[in-house]
Each structure stands twice: as structure tokens, then as C-alpha cells.
Design a protein around this motif. Structure first.
Motif, PDB file in Angstrom:
ATOM      1  N   UNK A  98       0.818  -1.197   0.000  1.00  7.40           N
ATOM      2  CA  UNK A  98       0.000   0.000   0.000  1.00  7.40           C
ATOM      3  C   UNK A  98       0.864   1.264   0.000  1.00  7.40           C
ATOM      4  N   UNK A  99       2.014   1.199   0.684  1.00  4.39           N
ATOM      5  CA  UNK A  99       2.902   2.362   0.803  1.00  4.39           C
ATOM      6  C   UNK A  99       2.105   3.562   1.319  1.00  4.39           C
ATOM      7  N   UNK A 132      -7.438   8.121   5.423  1.00  3.95           N
ATOM      8  CA  UNK A 132      -7.437   6.978   4.518  1.00  3.95           C
ATOM      9  C   UNK A 132      -7.070   5.735   5.321  1.00  3.95           C
ATOM     10  N   UNK A 133      -7.797   4.639   5.154  1.00  2.00           N
ATOM     11  CA  UNK A 133      -7.516   3.449   5.977  1.00  2.00           C
ATOM     12  C   UNK A 133      -6.271   2.695   5.527  1.00  2.00           C
ATOM     13  N   UNK A 134      -5.672   2.026   6.462  1.00  2.00           N
ATOM     14  CA  UNK A 134      -4.610   1.067   6.135  1.00  2.00           C
ATOM     15  C   UNK A 134      -5.307  -0.242   5.764  1.00  2.00           C
ATOM     16  N   UNK A 135      -4.987  -0.753   4.596  1.00  2.00           N
ATOM     17  CA  UNK A 135      -5.703  -1.919   4.087  1.00  2.00           C
ATOM     18  C   UNK A 135      -5.497  -3.133   4.988  1.00  2.00           C
ATOM     19  N   UNK A 176     -10.818 -11.309   3.401  1.00  3.25           N
ATOM     20  CA  UNK A 176      -9.566 -10.592   3.622  1.00  3.25           C
ATOM     21  C   UNK A 176      -9.497  -9.465   2.605  1.00  3.25           C
ATOM     22  N   UNK A 177      -8.677  -8.476   2.861  1.00  2.00           N
ATOM     23  CA  UNK A 177      -8.449  -7.392   1.904  1.00  2.00           C
ATOM     24  C   UNK A 177      -6.972  -7.345   1.551  1.00  2.00           C
ATOM     25  N   UNK A 178      -6.685  -7.128   0.281  1.00  2.00           N
ATOM     26  CA  UNK A 178      -5.309  -6.994  -0.175  1.00  2.00           C
ATOM     27  C   UNK A 178      -5.212  -5.811  -1.134  1.00  2.00           C
ATOM     28  N   UNK A 179      -4.140  -5.031  -1.045  1.00  2.00           N
ATOM     29  CA  UNK A 179      -3.984  -3.885  -1.945  1.00  2.00           C
ATOM     30  C   UNK A 179      -3.544  -4.309  -3.342  1.00  2.00           C
ATOM     31  N   UNK A 180      -4.163  -3.696  -4.353  1.00  2.00           N
ATOM     32  CA  UNK A 180      -3.766  -3.921  -5.742  1.00  2.00           C
ATOM     33  C   UNK A 180      -3.566  -2.553  -6.386  1.00  2.00           C
ATOM     34  N   UNK A 181      -2.998  -2.565  -7.591  1.00  2.00           N
ATOM     35  CA  UNK A 181      -2.695  -1.314  -8.279  1.00  2.00           C
ATOM     36  C   UNK A 181      -3.740  -1.036  -9.354  1.00  2.00           C
ATOM     37  N   UNK A 182      -4.697  -0.152  -9.048  1.00  2.00           N
ATOM     38  CA  UNK A 182      -5.688   0.262 -10.027  1.00  2.00           C
ATOM     39  C   UNK A 182      -6.487  -0.896 -10.594  1.00  2.00           C
ATOM     40  N   UNK A 227      -4.813   3.233  -4.856  1.00  2.00           N
ATOM     41  CA  UNK A 227      -4.661   4.590  -5.370  1.00  2.00           C
ATOM     42  C   UNK A 227      -5.785   5.487  -4.844  1.00  2.00           C
ATOM     43  N   UNK A 228      -5.535   6.802  -4.856  1.00  2.00           N
ATOM     44  CA  UNK A 228      -6.511   7.765  -4.341  1.00  2.00           C
ATOM     45  C   UNK A 228      -6.894   8.750  -5.438  1.00  2.00           C
TER      46      UNK A 228
END
Length: 580
Positions: A17-18, A63-66, A79-85, A106-107
Motif C-alpha cells: 500500500x505504501x 485513509x484506511x490502512x488496508x 480478507x483485503x489486499x492492496x492492488x494497483x488500479x 490509489x486515491x
């Protein structure tokens, strides 16, 4: 980040997520959007929405931490996992079928505050996550993903997906030029106009759009919102409930209605309850190739021009680009042809020695009954029955099918699983049908699949991990934005206002601190309204008699005359400005 539970071919879509990448402007945009959404949706969303925000760890202030969201929704089996767009539709659905909510990290930018066509953390976290707490909706989403990952996706779908993704990424990148945006829009328009047929994946995409993304629920004349696209869009959540939007009872016919992601929807579908979603989904699944199989299913795969799987009644799965289903004089399937890299599998596991490198140039096989036993599937033959036909290692055999296909050759091996014959390997082999040579001796070993019918045809290879990369599983990353010096100064000013709020400045000290920021802000970015709105919120709640109050209100009144969109954003912000 824990990703070991994912199949290897899905791990590449998961990113860090960075959290530090989110700028103070990003945080301010999140805060504005969430304040507006909660205020409106508390009354107009499905009753589980507000509770869902709390239970899934969605905080209005930041903004939440995923990883925190993931811990919360594990209570509900997800579960939740961050992806790119954007990630490929097939990958998205397979992740959901595994109980994973992919969250685009992304935001959206301030320019796209009301709505963005690109997936972002507002849409994924604040839109999708809260409704997951409802067990019936959660069940629907899992069932939908299971069905969707079987859908046949066409080459045209993949081309359209790429064009949509490229346009969304370009629009959200502050460094993009108007020329780049125009070129991407023209390319999307060209690709869209070239679509020749509506695939199963497209139909399921429509169902997803009209339910999980833009769905309404309850009574037709007074529905509530549950679709994530509406729950994450300030503008559309208000627009959708107006008389300007036609409300239609949800049926399977919703798949006949297309949508435009760049425009507000002129009609929406209303489900009576979440159980209705499951019923409609099952009606859709009954029309799909994975359930109907046969020539109709095979023809869907042929039209798609993509990698798909034909499953024989023996359980053998043949994956690759299906290009021809040859029929006999009665219209029954006689022979199946694939081109390009092909794979043979059983129970979704690739058979040893039958990977896409071995079958690099395609695959072909007769399908049907043998004349010797016209009412028995060859896969169920006993050893003695095969022996009667000379199907014994080292012997020459001649196999005549009811369809008219004739196969001759020397038996090299017989592959069996669970008491069923799956593949016969023949050398010096020939396959013919009505004078047409379907396989010649000089082509090498003829691996003949064994089965009499094709009960199922589904999208993608049976063993994705073993098959390797397909065009619908290409991983890409949203490019990191490059900020100008002016934008970096702007972020600094937003950061200072955020710190003033979090450090709980009060009274004259608040006014003094804000005055310094606002003086610089007015010089550097006189048309920026959101920082003024955040400042006014602080003044109204912590120093209402401040001399800055009238100054900020006057500046906002001036900016609200810029255009209708800005006027609406400022007006909505003023409604909540006094309630920190």
C-alpha cells in the motif's frame, strides 16, 4: 503482507500500500468525500452501511490502512489486499472467489473528487467493504465470483479492458497532457465500436455493474443504495434516487442493458432483497457454457478467440484456443480442434507430459461413441473391451466412430485416472473424417482424448498456474504521479492545516496559525477551495468569533461562482462545515 495462501499467478497483482505515498491533499479529499457520503447515506443506503463502516474500520478522518481493514473483515470471512488500479477481470473474480477483496490503493485526485472511473481506495474500501458485513450479500458476492471465473472472456473484451485502464490511468495522472487524454479517449471509442458480440464475461460484467456496483434494494418507489459505485460517489448517490433515474425491477434481463462508466446512469435496477441477487445469478449461470456445454458452449468459445477449456464427460479438460467443432451428418460433435499452446488436465490439474510446450501447436481429438459400443462412453471401457479393439501397448488399432471419424495407429500408451481412460497415445497415426485428414503420421504422436460428450466449456485454462501467463492475466502497475514544485507547496499547506486540526488548536491560537497558512494559500493557489473549507470547519467549531470566518466565507462564495460543479461542492461542504 501474507499472500502465501494465493495461487502464484495471482500474487503478482498484490502490491504494497505504501501508506506514506498519500499526500495531505489526498487525506483532505478522502475526508471531504467520506463526510459527505456518511451524511447522505446514513439515510439513503441499506441499513447495514453505517454499521459496516464501523465494523470494517473505515475512519472518516483518514485513509484506511488496508491491513487494518483486512483484519476487521476476517470476522465476516473475507480478507483485503492492496492492488494497483485496474486488474484483469479474471484475476479480480478469482480473488473474490477465494474470499479476497482486492482494494485499489490509489486515491482519486481533487479534480475527480465526485467520481472517478478508475478504481480507488474510496470506491473499494468505503464502497465495497461496509456491505460485506451482511451475510446474504457476502454470500452473493462469493457465488458471483465463482460463476464469473467460469465465464468465457473474448479477445475483444481484453482489448476493451486495456483501453479503459489506459484512459483511467492517464486521467488520474496529474502529469498527463490534454493530448494524451484525447488520444486515449479516441482509442477507447475505436475499440468500443469494434465490438462484434457480447461475451459471457461482458454479460456478467453488466450483472455486476447493476448489482454490486450500482445496485438498489427494497421497494421500487423508495429504494436504498447498496452498490459500491454509488456508495463511493457523492454526486451519483444523490442523482440515483431522483426521479430523473428510471427504476427497474432486477431480473436476469439486466444483462441486456449496457452501461457507460463515464456518465451517470439513466436507469438502475432494484432488487427486492439480497436473496433476489442469488436467484438472478443462478438464472444467468444456467445460460452459460460451463453449464450447458455442447456445441452451443463450444461455439461461444470459438467466437471468443481466447483461451478456454472444453471438459469431456470423462473428466478430461482440454485447454487452449478452440477454433473448430466439426459435426457429423446428424449435427453431433465429431471432432474438436484447438490452435496454439494447449493443455490437458484432470480435476483442474495439468496431466504430466501434456503441458502447453508439448502441445505448442494445438490439439485435436475425436469426441463421441465408437461403432463397437455405440451406447457406452469409451472412457468407461474395461481392459477387455479395449483389448477387443486392439488398444494394447505395441499393437496396431483401428477405431471407427459413430460420427464417421476413423483413427488408426500403433498404441504407445493408455492414460487412466480413477478407473476412466482419458488419453490414448498413438504413433504412426492418422485421423480422417469424410476424406479430410485431421491428423497425419508425420505430425508425431497422436494424443487422442477420450470422451463421448462435452458437458462443460469454461473460460481460461483448467490449470492456470501450470498453463502460465495468458493475455487476460497481464499485471501492470499504475505509474506513480510526479509532482510539480507548486503541487508540493500545496501539499505542505494542507499538511499544516491537518496538523492544526489534529493538535487541537483553539481560539486565538487557531486563528493565528490558520492566518499564516491562508495568506500563502491565497497567493499561490487562489482557486483552491478545499483548504478553505477545512479551515472554515476549524474556525466554526473552535473559534467562531474569529476574524477569519467572514474572510473565508467570502472567498468561498466567490469561488462557488466558478462553475456548477464547484458551486455544488462548496455548497455541500458548507452544510457540514459546522459539525467537526
Amino acid at each position: 503482507m501474507e499472500t502465501d495462501f494465493l495461487p502464484p499467478h495471482l500474487r503478482k497483482y498484490v502490491v504494497e500500500q505504501h501508506y506514506e505515498k498519500y499526500t495531505p491533499v489526498d487525506q483532505a479529499v478522502w475526508r471531504y468525500v467520506l463526510r459527505q457520503l456518511k451524511a447522505f447515506l446514513s439515510k439513503h443506503a441499506h441499513e447495514c452501511y453505517v454499521e459496516g463502516l464501523k465494523k470494517t474500520g473505515i475512519d472518516i478522518e483518514r485513509i484506511p490502512r488496508i491491513e487494518d481493514v483486512s483484519k476487521k473483515i476476517q470476522e465476516f470471512g473475507w480478507r483485503a489486499l492492496p492492488v494497483s488500479g485496474f486488474i484483469p477481470p479474471a484475476a479480480f473474480m478469482e480473488l473474490q472467489s477465494l474470499g479476497v477483496l482486492p482494494i485499489a490503493s490509489d486515491m482519486r485526485t481533487l479534480d475527480h473528487l465526485l467520481y472517478t472511473p478508475a478504481p480507488d481506495i474510496v470506491h473499494e474500501a468505503a464502497g465495497h467493504a461496509p456491505i460485506l458485513i451482511h451475510p446474504e450479500f457476502s454470500d452473493y458476492l462469493r457465488q458471483y465470483a465463482q460463476v464469473a471465473k467460469k465465464a468465457i472472456i473474448s479477445k475483444e473484451d481484453l482489448d476493451l479492458y486495456e483501453a479503459i485502464r489506459d484512459l483511467s490511468d492517464i486521467k488520474e495522472n496529474p502529469a498527463s497532457t490534454p493530448e494524451q487524454v484525447k488520444a486515449a479517449e479516441e482509442h477507447l471509442d475505436k475499440v468500443g465500436k469494434s465490438i462484434s458480440h457480447i461475451s459471457e464475461a461482458s454479460e456478467l460484467s453488466r450483472m455486476n455493474w447493476w448489482t454490486a456496483e450500482y445496485g438498489l434494494i427494497g421497494e421500487l418507489d423508495n429504494p436504498k443504495i447498496f452498490g459500491a459505485g454509488l456508495l463511493s460517489s457523492v454526486g451519483e448517490s444523490k442523482w440515483c434516487l431522483s426521479q430523473k433515474v428510471k427504476k427497474i425491477p432486477l431480473t436476469v434481463d439486466c444483462i441486456k442493458t449496457s452501461y457507460d462508466i463515464t456518465e451517470p446512469q439513466p436507469q438502475l435496477f432494484v432488487a427486492k432483497d439480497f436473496k433476489t441477487l442469488v436467484r438472478v445469478l443462478d438464472e444467468m449461470a444456467n445460460q452459460m457454457a460451463f453449464r450447458i456445454g455442447g456445441l452451443k458452449g463450444l461455439n461461444k468459445a470459438i467466437e471468443a478467440q481466447s483461451v478456454n477449456t472444453a471438459e469431456l464427460n470423462s473428466g478430461l479438460q482440454i485447454s487452449g484456443q478452440i477454433v473448430e467443432a466439426i459435426t457429423d451428418s446428424n449435427g453431433a460433435l465429431a471432432y474438436l480442434r484447438l490452435q496454439g499452446p494447449s493443455q490437458l488436465s484432470y480435476q483442474d490439474h495439468e496431466l504430466p507430459g501434456h503441458d502447453q510446450k508439448y502441445h505448442a501447436h494445438g490439439f485435436g481429438t475425436p469426441v463421441g461413441f465408437l461403432k463397437a459400443y455405440p451406447n457406452q462412453c469409451p472412457s468407461t471401457f474395461t481392459a477387455s473391451q479395449w483389448a477387443e479393439l486392439n488398444v494394447v501397448a505395441g499393437k496396431e488399432t483401428r477405431l471407427e466412430f459413430v460420427s464417421g471419424v476413423v483413427v488408426t495407429g500403433k498404441v504407445q500408451s493408455v492414460l487412466q485416472k480413477d478407473g476412466k481412460t482419458l488419453v490414448l497415445a498413438l504413433t504412426d497415426a492418422k485421423a480422417e473424417f469424410n476424406g479430410r485428414v485431421l491428423f497425419a503420421p508425420e505430425w508425431g504422436t497422436f494424443d487422442m482424448a477420450v470422451g463421448s460428450t462435452v458437458p462443460s466449456v469454461f473460460g481460461g485454462p483448467a490449470d492456470r498456474e501450470a498453463y502460465g501467463e495468458t493475455t487476460d492475466f497481464v499485471a501492470k502497475r499504475v505509474p506513480a504521479p510526479k509532482y510539480s514544485n507548486e503541487e508540493l507547496q500545496r501539499q505542505s499547506l494542507y499538511g499544516q492545516v491537518r496538523k492544526i486540526r489534529e493538535d487541537k488548536f483553539q481560539g486565538p491560537a487557531l486563528t493565528d496559525a490558520l492566518e499564516k497558512v491562508l495568506t500563502i494559500h491565497k497567493t499561490l493557489m487562489p482557486t483552491d477551495w478545499l483548504l478553505l473549507m477545512e479551515s472554515l470547519e476549524l474556525v466554526l467549531s473552535r473559534h467562531p468569533e474569529s476574524k477569519l470566518k467572514k474572510q473565508i466565507e467570502d472567498d468561498l462564495a466567490t469561488l462557488s461562482k466558478k462553475d456548477e460543479k464547484t458551486h455544488g461542492l462548496i455548497s455541500d461542504g458548507l452544510v457540514l462545515a459546522g459539525a467537526l
